[in-house]
Write a protein that holds these residues in place. Structure first.
Motif: not given
Length: 247
Positions: A150-152, A192-195, A218-219, A222-226
């Motif tokens: 949610d922060a991303v 939700r999971s990032p993937r 772009g989003f 950023r999600l892939a970096e979590l």
């Protein structure tokens, strides 16, 4: 916007399956008045919730309605002879036919506020005096569980929430319905999971982030970096409101 006709085959598996359906059906049933005999489930989707509603009470006859042919076919397999292909804004049903109507996860999908008003009006129209309309509200807000995902996503563009509770209540009042209760239920298995969020992003689940665009990419980056890419974050908790047609 997702193509719900194309999504039909995989929809249940990607949206919590039977556990989520059980929680939704239980919450709807808790708002149905005793003696309800005829229930219309508007935008019934695959019928996974509708089937549970139909099986829950002796003597309860449930009819499902959905606009997407793929969804309606799935629902008809679960409820043979009890599913109608139709637009929720123009229900092919006579006035006062049902004791209750429900719309679970529908109003947030409406293209405009006037569409929401029309849907609420149609559900009010098909109710008998004393009947009850039950609907989910504030769906997008339910998915904000305070996670790192949610922060991303906090800075993403958003469209207006068509199903904001105060708006839905105002439309209900405009059509002669009065508040009659509320409930909440957990979207089991829908954390939700990032993937998974990246996959949803690339399939068009976030309507204000068209897949393939620079902003969506772009989003996704950023999600892939979590951390913990496959760990689901907390499940959403959905809200239901009930409105009664005075006798």
């Amino acid at each position: 916007m997702l193509d719900y006709d194309k999504e039909a085959e995989r929809y249940d598996a990607s949206r919590g399956g039977e556990p989520r359906a059980a929680a939704a059906a239980e919450a709807v049933l808790g708002l149905l008045p005793d003696g309800t005999r005829r229930l219309l489930d508007v935008a019934c989707g695959t019928g996974i919730v509708t089937r549970r509603l139909a099986a829950a009470r002796d003597g309860l006859c449930v009819t499902g309605v959905d606009l997407a042919p793929g969804m309606a076919r799935q629902a008809a397999a679960r409820l043979p002879g009890a599913v109608v292909l139709a637009d929720s804004r123009r229900l092919p049903i006579r006035d006062g036919r049902f004791d209750a109507a429900s719309s679970v996860w529908l109003l947030h999908l409406a293209p405009t506020a006037e569409d929401v008003r029309t849907i609420v009006g149609e559900c009010a129209r098909v109710l008998r005096p004393g009947g009850v309309y039950i609907t989910t509200v504030d769906k997008a807000a339910a998915h904000n569980v305070g996670s790192d995902i949610d922060a991303v996503l906090a800075s993403r563009p958003r469209r207006p929430a068509r199903d904001e509770a105060a708006l839905v209540e105002s439309y209900a009042l405009d059509h002669g319905l009065v508040p009659a209760g509320r409930a909440r239920f957990t979207g089991r298995g829908q954390g939700r999971s990032p993937r998974r969020t990246i996959a949803d992003l690339r399939r068009g689940w976030f309507v204000a982030l068209p897949p393939g665009g620079a902003l969506a990419d772009g989003f996704a980056a950023r999600l892939a970096e979590l951390p913990d890419q496959d760990r689901p974050r907390p499940d959403p908790v959905f809200s239901l409101r009930a409105f009664r047609k005075p006798e």
